[in-house]
Design an enzyme around this catalytic site. Structure first.
Site, PDB file in Angstrom:
ATOM      1  N   SER A  76       0.831  -1.219   0.000  1.00 44.36           N
ATOM      2  CA  SER A  76       0.000   0.000   0.000  1.00 44.36           C
ATOM      3  C   SER A  76       0.858   1.258   0.000  1.00 44.36           C
ATOM      4  O   SER A  76       0.559   2.232  -0.700  1.00 44.36           O
ATOM      5  CB  SER A  76      -0.888   0.032   1.251  1.00 44.36           C
ATOM      6  OG  SER A  76      -1.884  -0.937   1.154  1.00 44.36           O
ATOM      7  N   ASP A  95      -7.297  -7.326   4.975  1.00 44.47           N
ATOM      8  CA  ASP A  95      -6.507  -8.273   4.178  1.00 44.47           C
ATOM      9  C   ASP A  95      -6.042  -9.477   4.993  1.00 44.47           C
ATOM     10  O   ASP A  95      -5.509 -10.440   4.433  1.00 44.47           O
ATOM     11  CB  ASP A  95      -5.291  -7.560   3.580  1.00 44.47           C
ATOM     12  CG  ASP A  95      -5.702  -6.541   2.525  1.00 44.47           C
ATOM     13  OD1 ASP A  95      -6.809  -6.697   1.952  1.00 44.47           O
ATOM     14  OD2 ASP A  95      -4.939  -5.594   2.275  1.00 44.47           O
ATOM     15  N   ARG A 109     -13.237 -14.064  -1.194  1.00 42.47           N
ATOM     16  CA  ARG A 109     -12.370 -14.711  -0.195  1.00 42.47           C
ATOM     17  C   ARG A 109     -13.149 -15.534   0.816  1.00 42.47           C
ATOM     18  O   ARG A 109     -12.621 -16.515   1.346  1.00 42.47           O
ATOM     19  CB  ARG A 109     -11.485 -13.669   0.508  1.00 42.47           C
ATOM     20  CG  ARG A 109     -10.368 -13.193  -0.400  1.00 42.47           C
ATOM     21  CD  ARG A 109      -9.395 -12.245   0.269  1.00 42.47           C
ATOM     22  NE  ARG A 109      -8.328 -11.917  -0.685  1.00 42.47           N
ATOM     23  CZ  ARG A 109      -7.559 -10.836  -0.609  1.00 42.47           C
ATOM     24  NH1 ARG A 109      -7.733  -9.969   0.367  1.00 42.47           N
ATOM     25  NH2 ARG A 109      -6.611 -10.624  -1.513  1.00 42.47           N
TER      26      ARG A 109
HETATM   27  C1  S3P Z   1      -5.763  -1.055   0.076  1.00 41.69           C
HETATM   28  C2  S3P Z   1      -6.995  -1.007   0.644  1.00 41.69           C
HETATM   29  C3  S3P Z   1      -7.830  -2.198   0.903  1.00 41.69           C
HETATM   30  C4  S3P Z   1      -7.005  -3.473   0.856  1.00 41.69           C
HETATM   31  C5  S3P Z   1      -6.080  -3.511  -0.327  1.00 41.69           C
HETATM   32  C6  S3P Z   1      -5.126  -2.328  -0.300  1.00 41.69           C
HETATM   33  C7  S3P Z   1      -5.030   0.206  -0.137  1.00 41.69           C
HETATM   34  O1  S3P Z   1      -8.843  -2.265  -0.081  1.00 41.69           O
HETATM   35  O2  S3P Z   1      -7.844  -4.590   0.823  1.00 41.69           O
HETATM   36  O3  S3P Z   1      -5.329  -4.700  -0.337  1.00 41.69           O
HETATM   37  O4  S3P Z   1      -3.797   0.157  -0.377  1.00 41.69           O
HETATM   38  O5  S3P Z   1      -5.658   1.261  -0.077  1.00 41.69           O
HETATM   39  P1  S3P Z   1     -10.259  -1.476   0.101  1.00 41.69           P
HETATM   40  O6  S3P Z   1      -9.943  -0.073   0.222  1.00 41.69           O
HETATM   41  O7  S3P Z   1     -11.026  -1.781  -1.147  1.00 41.69           O
HETATM   42  O8  S3P Z   1     -10.888  -2.083   1.311  1.00 41.69           O
END
Ligand code: S3P
Length: 432
Positions: free
Chosen positions: A22, A315, A346
């Protein structure tokens, strides 16, 4: 690639985990529209952040990647991105598609964003609606799926937006589009999702007890250069935190791991379940907290997870479900319907895998009820990764405690976030 997993007598060793996915995405995206050059060290080599770099190159951003995992990005400023001559390929990466749509839409470029089969089936209506309200002209396949065709920006309207779901990708998309408007765009969130965008852009935040957070962006925000070391990925650490806690002979150490509190609910949950985890050497990397972790074999007890903590372990739920199988008592996860919209459904994938290894559980539309047992021995099985990195890695941890060798099909998908996962597993199994 089919990966065979042999149950192992011990799990021991020290790991250098992959860089946070991220933060790597955001470091690259924000560096590209900053006015200065950024030097990002320990940039993720995983497929998803590499998709972001490839898209930025297509948009005319000078990106130089070195063999020591550092990346230099010459920021082109808010108005320096070029119209790409072919569709931007976001690969498997929802973060690339949703955040980049905010930037491309915000600055009024024309571009098509597309992805692989999985990404092109994930919900995009959530970003299309607010972007349209901000004056972005955008069309989508069947009105809601990628490829997304962004055709420029008719007007530059700011938005006061209350998040309908706790999603950091949606929050970031709107805030990034807001960076191109004269008036404040405000995003309101009740349940706080990961806050890397706010931190790394140093956005203004108002927070009041009971009424949640308000985050502001506009074209006055100075986009900071992104010169820092990306911490190791807490989401990668989570597989080993659970593996170490459930394995009867384990001690695993991980250094320099990102400990942003909007990401580490798994740590609190495992601690509450009785896991033997130590956190030490806590410090900061750039604007993010980091620390070292050691997990040892533990006796876990059951727990419940509800919607208020789900955004901070979104996650990690597949691997938490694995931990719950080895905990004393019945655990329940609710409020996790977002898991059905990830790289695969999932909840369904976990349920299929749990059935194949002989686990006792029930699946709901928004969660799971898991009958745990500290002496549970999963039956050997041939499992699928469902082309989902986190499912492949969760299945690996589960089958490490199996009654014989298991097999995971399409296991190479781990490289979406964790390119050295299978090597790290080998290290732990072989170190005495
Ligand atoms: C992320 C936000 C999450 C997460 C993804 C990475 C991010 O998704 O599941 O792996 O880097 O902003 P969502 O914002 O759709 O929940």
């Amino acid at each position: 690639m089919n990966q065979k997993i042999y149950p192992s007598d011990s799990l021991r060793g020290t790991l250098t985990l992959p860089a946070d996915k991220s933060i790597s995405h955001r470091a690259a995206l924000f560096a590209s529209i900053a006015g200065k050059e950024s030097n990002i060290t320990n940039f993720s080599q995983a497929d998803d952040p590499q998709s972001t770099l490839a898209c930025l190159r297509q948009l005319g951003v000078p990106v130089e990647q070195r063999s020591n995992h550092s990346v230099t990005i010459k920021g082109v400023g808010r108005s320096g991105l070029h119209t790409p001559d072919k569709p931007l390929d976001c690969g498997n990466s929802g973060t690339t598609m949703r955040l980049l749509s905010g930037i491309v839409g915000g600055c009024g470029l024309e571009a098509t964003l597309s992805g692989d089969k999985s990404l092109n089936q994930r919900p995009m209506r959530r970003i299309i609606d607010p972007l349209r309200e901000m004056g972005v002209e955008i069309e989508a396949r069947k009105g809601e799926y990628a490829p997304l065709q962004i055709k420029g920006r008719k007007e530059n309207t700011s938005l006061d937006f209350t998040l309908p779901i706790a999603s950091a990708q949606l929050k970031s998309c709107v805030l990034l589009a807001g960076l191109f408007g004269t008036d404040d765009t405000i995003v309101r969130e009740k349940l706080q999702s990961r806050d890397h965008t706010e931190r790394l852009l140093n956005l203004r935040i108002e927070e009041k007890e009971g009424s949640g957070r308000k985050i502001f962006s506009n074209n006055q925000v100075q986009i900071p250069e992104q010169s820092y070391r990306v911490p190791a990925d807490f989401s990668a650490a989570s597989f080993w935190l659970v593996a170490g806690a459930i394995h009867p002979d384990a001690e695993i150490e991980m250094t320099g791991v990102g400990l942003n509190p909007t990401r580490t609910a798994l740590l609190d949950i495992l601690n509450e379940m009785g896991a033997d985890i130590s956190v030490y050497n806590e410090t900061n990397e750039g604007r993010e907290p980091v620390g070292d972790l050691i997990v040892k074999s533990s006796s876990l007890k059951a727990t419940n997870i509800s919607s208020d903590v789900v955004p901070n372990c979104i996650d990690e739920i597949p691997i938490l479900a694995v931990a719950m199988l080895f905990a004393e008592g019945t655990s329940v996860i609710r409020g996790a319907e977002e898991l059905r919209h990830k790289e695969t459904d999932r909840l369904k994938a976990i349920a299929d895998i749990f059935t194949k290894v002989g686990a006792s559980f029930e699946v709901f539309e928004d969660g799971l009820k898991i009958q745990g047992n500290p002496t549970f021995i999963p039956e050997r099985a041939r499992l699928d990764s469902y082309d989902d990195h986190r499912i492949a890695m969760s299945a690996a941890v589960l089958t490490l405690l199996g009654d014989g060798p298991s097999l995971i099909r399409n296991a190479e998908v781990a490289k979406i976030s964790y390119p050295t996962f299978w090597e790290d597993l080998q290290t732990l199994v072989l170190t005495n």
